[in-house]
Scaffold this motif. Structure first.
Motif, PDB file in Angstrom:
ATOM      1  N   ALA A 105      83.814  48.138  70.619  1.00 36.82           N
ATOM      2  CA  ALA A 105      85.196  48.486  70.958  1.00 36.82           C
ATOM      3  C   ALA A 105      85.483  48.342  72.449  1.00 36.82           C
ATOM      4  CB  ALA A 105      85.479  49.926  70.517  1.00 36.82           C
ATOM      5  N   LEU A 106      84.430  48.369  73.283  1.00 32.88           N
ATOM      6  CA  LEU A 106      84.620  48.253  74.723  1.00 32.88           C
ATOM      7  C   LEU A 106      84.744  46.801  75.203  1.00 32.88           C
ATOM      8  CD1 LEU A 106      82.092  50.919  76.081  1.00 32.88           C
ATOM      9  CD2 LEU A 106      84.581  51.024  76.172  1.00 32.88           C
ATOM     10  N   MET A 107      84.389  45.863  74.341  1.00 27.15           N
ATOM     11  CA  MET A 107      84.378  44.462  74.755  1.00 27.15           C
ATOM     12  C   MET A 107      85.799  43.923  74.943  1.00 27.15           C
ATOM     13  SD  MET A 107      81.187  43.370  74.999  1.00 27.15           S
ATOM     14  CE  MET A 107      81.000  44.931  75.854  1.00 27.15           C
ATOM     15  N   GLY A 108      86.036  43.273  76.085  1.00 28.92           N
ATOM     16  CA  GLY A 108      87.334  42.675  76.350  1.00 28.92           C
ATOM     17  C   GLY A 108      87.443  41.287  75.748  1.00 28.92           C
ATOM     18  N   GLU A 109      88.628  40.752  75.726  1.00 24.79           N
ATOM     19  CA  GLU A 109      88.871  39.419  75.185  1.00 24.79           C
ATOM     20  C   GLU A 109      88.993  38.400  76.325  1.00 24.79           C
ATOM     21  OE1 GLU A 109      88.838  38.692  72.013  1.00 24.79           O
ATOM     22  OE2 GLU A 109      88.570  40.785  71.392  1.00 24.79           O
ATOM     23  N   ASN A 110      88.706  37.138  75.984  1.00 17.73           N
ATOM     24  CA  ASN A 110      88.885  36.012  76.906  1.00 17.73           C
ATOM     25  C   ASN A 110      88.150  36.220  78.232  1.00 17.73           C
ATOM     26  OD1 ASN A 110      90.695  34.746  75.045  1.00 17.73           O
ATOM     27  ND2 ASN A 110      92.333  36.092  75.800  1.00 17.73           N
ATOM     28  N   ARG A 111      86.907  36.611  78.143  1.00 18.65           N
ATOM     29  CA  ARG A 111      86.090  36.783  79.336  1.00 18.65           C
ATOM     30  C   ARG A 111      84.624  36.534  78.993  1.00 18.65           C
ATOM     31  NH1 ARG A 111      86.843  42.761  81.264  1.00 18.65           N
ATOM     32  NH2 ARG A 111      89.017  42.229  80.922  1.00 18.65           N
ATOM     33  N   VAL A 112      83.837  36.293  80.019  1.00 14.02           N
ATOM     34  CA  VAL A 112      82.403  36.078  79.826  1.00 14.02           C
ATOM     35  C   VAL A 112      81.759  37.378  79.351  1.00 14.02           C
ATOM     36  CG1 VAL A 112      80.233  35.541  80.998  1.00 14.02           C
ATOM     37  CG2 VAL A 112      82.323  34.289  81.592  1.00 14.02           C
ATOM     38  N   ARG A 113      80.886  37.267  78.349  1.00 18.45           N
ATOM     39  CA  ARG A 113      80.106  38.421  77.897  1.00 18.45           C
ATOM     40  C   ARG A 113      78.634  38.160  78.189  1.00 18.45           C
ATOM     41  NH1 ARG A 113      82.554  40.288  71.978  1.00 18.45           N
ATOM     42  NH2 ARG A 113      84.733  40.561  72.670  1.00 18.45           N
ATOM     43  N   ALA A 114      78.017  39.049  78.950  1.00 17.68           N
ATOM     44  CA  ALA A 114      76.600  38.915  79.289  1.00 17.68           C
ATOM     45  C   ALA A 114      75.900  40.234  78.993  1.00 17.68           C
ATOM     46  CB  ALA A 114      76.435  38.537  80.758  1.00 17.68           C
ATOM     47  N   PHE A 115      74.655  40.127  78.537  1.00 15.55           N
ATOM     48  CA  PHE A 115      73.874  41.304  78.150  1.00 15.55           C
ATOM     49  C   PHE A 115      72.520  41.234  78.838  1.00 15.55           C
ATOM     50  CE2 PHE A 115      76.954  40.391  74.909  1.00 15.55           C
ATOM     51  CZ  PHE A 115      77.490  41.633  74.608  1.00 15.55           C
ATOM     52  N   TYR A 116      72.247  42.243  79.646  1.00  7.99           N
ATOM     53  CA  TYR A 116      71.002  42.304  80.416  1.00  7.99           C
ATOM     54  C   TYR A 116      70.024  43.201  79.666  1.00  7.99           C
ATOM     55  CZ  TYR A 116      68.292  41.957  84.766  1.00  7.99           C
ATOM     56  OH  TYR A 116      67.343  41.675  85.704  1.00  7.99           O
ATOM     57  N   PHE A 117      68.904  42.615  79.190  1.00  6.56           N
ATOM     58  CA  PHE A 117      67.905  43.380  78.439  1.00  6.56           C
ATOM     59  C   PHE A 117      66.886  43.972  79.416  1.00  6.56           C
ATOM     60  CE2 PHE A 117      68.222  40.846  74.164  1.00  6.56           C
ATOM     61  CZ  PHE A 117      69.585  41.109  74.132  1.00  6.56           C
ATOM     62  N   SER A 118      67.259  45.048  80.080  1.00  2.00           N
ATOM     63  CA  SER A 118      66.353  45.727  81.012  1.00  2.00           C
ATOM     64  C   SER A 118      65.565  46.797  80.255  1.00  2.00           C
ATOM     65  CB  SER A 118      67.149  46.357  82.163  1.00  2.00           C
ATOM     66  OG  SER A 118      66.295  46.976  83.091  1.00  2.00           O
ATOM     67  N   VAL A 119      64.866  46.337  79.209  1.00  2.00           N
ATOM     68  CA  VAL A 119      64.122  47.209  78.305  1.00  2.00           C
ATOM     69  C   VAL A 119      62.785  46.548  77.989  1.00  2.00           C
ATOM     70  CG1 VAL A 119      66.196  48.215  77.281  1.00  2.00           C
ATOM     71  CG2 VAL A 119      65.224  46.120  76.306  1.00  2.00           C
ATOM     72  N   ALA A 120      61.960  47.227  77.218  1.00  2.00           N
ATOM     73  CA  ALA A 120      60.676  46.671  76.819  1.00  2.00           C
ATOM     74  C   ALA A 120      60.881  45.427  75.950  1.00  2.00           C
ATOM     75  CB  ALA A 120      59.866  47.712  76.050  1.00  2.00           C
ATOM     76  N   PRO A 121      60.024  44.398  76.101  1.00  2.00           N
ATOM     77  CA  PRO A 121      60.169  43.180  75.294  1.00  2.00           C
ATOM     78  C   PRO A 121      60.156  43.434  73.790  1.00  2.00           C
ATOM     79  CG  PRO A 121      58.646  42.803  77.107  1.00  2.00           C
ATOM     80  CD  PRO A 121      58.949  44.269  77.105  1.00  2.00           C
ATOM     81  N   SER A 122      59.521  44.527  73.362  1.00  2.00           N
ATOM     82  CA  SER A 122      59.478  44.824  71.932  1.00  2.00           C
ATOM     83  C   SER A 122      60.861  45.094  71.352  1.00  2.00           C
ATOM     84  CB  SER A 122      58.572  46.039  71.685  1.00  2.00           C
ATOM     85  OG  SER A 122      59.049  47.180  72.393  1.00  2.00           O
ATOM     86  N   LEU A 123      61.849  45.356  72.227  1.00  2.00           N
ATOM     87  CA  LEU A 123      63.214  45.639  71.762  1.00  2.00           C
ATOM     88  C   LEU A 123      64.118  44.416  71.813  1.00  2.00           C
ATOM     89  CD1 LEU A 123      63.829  49.092  73.505  1.00  2.00           C
ATOM     90  CD2 LEU A 123      63.122  48.673  71.148  1.00  2.00           C
ATOM     91  N   PHE A 124      63.639  43.301  72.378  1.00  2.00           N
ATOM     92  CA  PHE A 124      64.502  42.124  72.544  1.00  2.00           C
ATOM     93  C   PHE A 124      65.058  41.633  71.209  1.00  2.00           C
ATOM     94  CE2 PHE A 124      62.420  40.436  76.731  1.00  2.00           C
ATOM     95  CZ  PHE A 124      62.864  41.574  77.385  1.00  2.00           C
ATOM     96  N   GLY A 125      64.183  41.494  70.225  1.00  2.00           N
ATOM     97  CA  GLY A 125      64.605  40.977  68.925  1.00  2.00           C
ATOM     98  C   GLY A 125      65.621  41.865  68.254  1.00  2.00           C
ATOM     99  N   ALA A 126      65.387  43.185  68.315  1.00  2.00           N
ATOM    100  CA  ALA A 126      66.303  44.132  67.679  1.00  2.00           C
ATOM    101  C   ALA A 126      67.670  44.096  68.351  1.00  2.00           C
ATOM    102  CB  ALA A 126      65.720  45.541  67.742  1.00  2.00           C
ATOM    103  N   LEU A 127      67.701  44.017  69.676  1.00  2.00           N
ATOM    104  CA  LEU A 127      68.979  43.950  70.387  1.00  2.00           C
ATOM    105  C   LEU A 127      69.724  42.664  70.041  1.00  2.00           C
ATOM    106  CD1 LEU A 127      67.959  45.255  73.941  1.00  2.00           C
ATOM    107  CD2 LEU A 127      69.341  46.456  72.241  1.00  2.00           C
ATOM    108  N   ALA A 128      69.005  41.552  70.025  1.00  2.00           N
ATOM    109  CA  ALA A 128      69.631  40.265  69.705  1.00  2.00           C
ATOM    110  C   ALA A 128      70.239  40.290  68.303  1.00  2.00           C
ATOM    111  CB  ALA A 128      68.606  39.140  69.823  1.00  2.00           C
ATOM    112  N   GLU A 129      69.506  40.871  67.360  1.00  2.00           N
ATOM    113  CA  GLU A 129      69.983  40.935  65.978  1.00  2.00           C
ATOM    114  C   GLU A 129      71.248  41.777  65.867  1.00  2.00           C
ATOM    115  OE1 GLU A 129      68.471  42.561  61.599  1.00  2.00           O
ATOM    116  OE2 GLU A 129      67.126  42.628  63.335  1.00  2.00           O
TER     117      GLU A 129
END
Length: 483
Positions: A105-129
């Protein structure tokens, strides 16, 4: 000299692990500096996401405190207030469903969306999914992932595969902050922007190259984690490997992300296997005031290295016969990172033996005082014959570029802005990561299979004596480690 600040497009940047140490020390203070410089549009937003429960007001105060602690000189009170207004916070469960609708709900329209995974690598797959499952990510979304990119080739392949299930390679930004340093990029400018160096950048004129990353700190507070990796996995396979690639690569056809990374990949694939006699591993000792490595690791029988020195060869026409010496370690004499290109001696000295031996050396300093030195041989002033001395032509950025040098973005600032622009030049590609592990794995396995234990070295030294001997046997010596 006036630096140009080019604003980036409006964006939403979500920092998973937004309350963590990296976010507080580097990411958010860096973004604040970019805001103060005028590089962020007013409608851009930064959203912290983590498991802990906070209101947005609490998160903003947390970041205000972090900026006061880690970057107290930047900006004005009005700028700080304006930056904090762009911060939001949402509590998210990376492994569950809590918080994802609120994030969407916080995501804006017509703008770049970037996600910084500053977490353990074991969580990368779950976040991506979950980013895809909740419709938050699209084909233009960018994700930033921190090292470690696996602990060996198998885990690196698994990590790349997990990300590739949901994101194209063009959307994945594997960040190595060393590549964001101003001097590292100037290495490419010096090589490929000046006729002076590139014709000499080969085995005919260069005797050897040294790459040093020395630290004065130990592994205090993270000894248990570090003991599972060691200097080879923590530093050589990524940071030092990238510095080697930029030093040794062929000129790309153009300054384009894939063209640059193609040439770096060729260097990694051209590396010879390293025999164990060309490797020195060490562990720092206690110094009477601070514990040694074994105490920090919590294992008196640990065989993990806090120091490593290697002799590496690149098997191609440009570098055949020219060794690259790499070393990195904890609790050394000074904090210093540099690349030293040591040229060969003149084929014949007209000045006689009394003039001594002299070599040109190009030194690229990454830290603490970013800049470059080119040591040239001149006559020592005064009477008494032709006495020669080596003196530096110094280009310390802070002196050469004046006050503007102080405003140069640090590595994280630059790299995050590159993510928003969609420029992957300074980020590692998946095949680069896998090729580096394919080279490192057999070497790690060879000393593990043999049961080798690292040699001890004194805190505040330049590392084990064996590392000095490795150079001496070929008539060379390490450069002094100095701040």
């Amino acid at each position: 000299m006036v630096s140009r600040v080019i604003p980036v497009d409006p964006f939403d940047l979500v920092i998973f692990g937004g309350t963590g140490d990296l976010a507080r020390r580097k990411i958010l203070p860096g973004l604040y500096r970019r805001y103060c410089s005028g590089q962020m549009e007013d409608n851009s937003r930064i959203i912290g996401a983590a498991r802990s429960e906070h209101e947005t007001a609490e998160f903003r105060q947390m970041i205000a405190d972090a900026i006061a602690e880690f970057d107290p000189k930047s900006g004005s009170p009005e700028q700080l207030e304006g930056f904090l207004e762009r911060l939001e916070y949402v509590q998210v469960d990376a492994l569950g469903e809590a918080g994802w609708k609120e994030l969407a709900a916080l995501m804006g329209e017509n703008r770049v969306r970037a996600f910084y995974f500053s977490v353990a690598p074991s969580l990368f797959g779950a976040l991506a999914e979950r980013l895809h499952a909740h419709g938050i990510a699209d084909s233009e979304t960018r994700i930033v992932v921190e090292k470690p990119f696996g602990k060996d080739l198998a885990s690196a392949k698994a990590l790349n595969a997990a990300l590739a299930e949901h994101f194209d390679e063009s959307q994945i930004y594997r960040i190595d902050h060393y590549l964001g340093k101003e001097t590292v990029q100037n290495l490419m400018a010096v090589r490929f922007g000046n006729m002076l160096f590139e014709p000499l950048w080969n085995s005919q004129y260069i005797d050897h190259i040294q790459i040093t990353v020395a630290e004065t700190v130990g592994v205090d507070g993270r000894g248990e984690y570090y003991d599972r990796s060691g200097a080879m996995r923590d530093m050589v396979q990524n940071h030092l490997m990238q510095l080697l690639c930029l030093t040794a690569m062929e000129p790309p056809a153009k300054f384009d992300p894939d063209a640059v990374r193609d040439e770096k990949l060729k260097v990694i694939r051209a590396l010879n296997a390293v025999p164990l006699e060309d490797v020195v591993r060490g562990q720092y000792l206690a110094d009477g005031k601070k514990p040694g490595y074994l105490e920090h690791a919590g294992d008196p029988d640990s065989k993990t290295e806090s120091f490593i020195a290697l002799r590496v060869e690149v098997s191609n026409w440009r570098w055949a016969g020219t060794p690259f010496y790499m070393r990195t370690g904890k609790r050394l004499r000074a904090r210093s990172s540099e690349i030293a290109v040591v040229f060969k001696e003149t084929p014949h000295s007209i000045f006689g033996e009394e003039a001594g031996r002299h070599r040109n050396v190009l030194t690229i300093r990454l830290q603490p005082n970013e800049g470059m030195d080119l040591f040239v041989t001149i006559k020592e002033p005064g009477p008494g014959g032709m006495r020669l001395v080596d003196v530096p032509l110094d280009m310390t950025f802070a002196e050469a570029l004046g006050p503007e040098a102080e405003d140069v973005p640090d590595a994280y600032e630059r790299l995050i802005m590159d993510v928003i622009r969609g420029n992957q030049t300074l980020f590692m590609r998946g095949d680069e990561v896998e090729a580096a592990w394919a080279w490192a794995d057999p070497l790690i396995a060879s000393w593990e299979n043999r049961g080798d234990k690292p040699v001890p070295y004194e805190t505040g030294s330049t590392g084990p004596e064996e590392a000095l001997a490795m150079m001496h046997r070929e008539g060379r010596r390490w450069r002094d480690i100095r701040a």
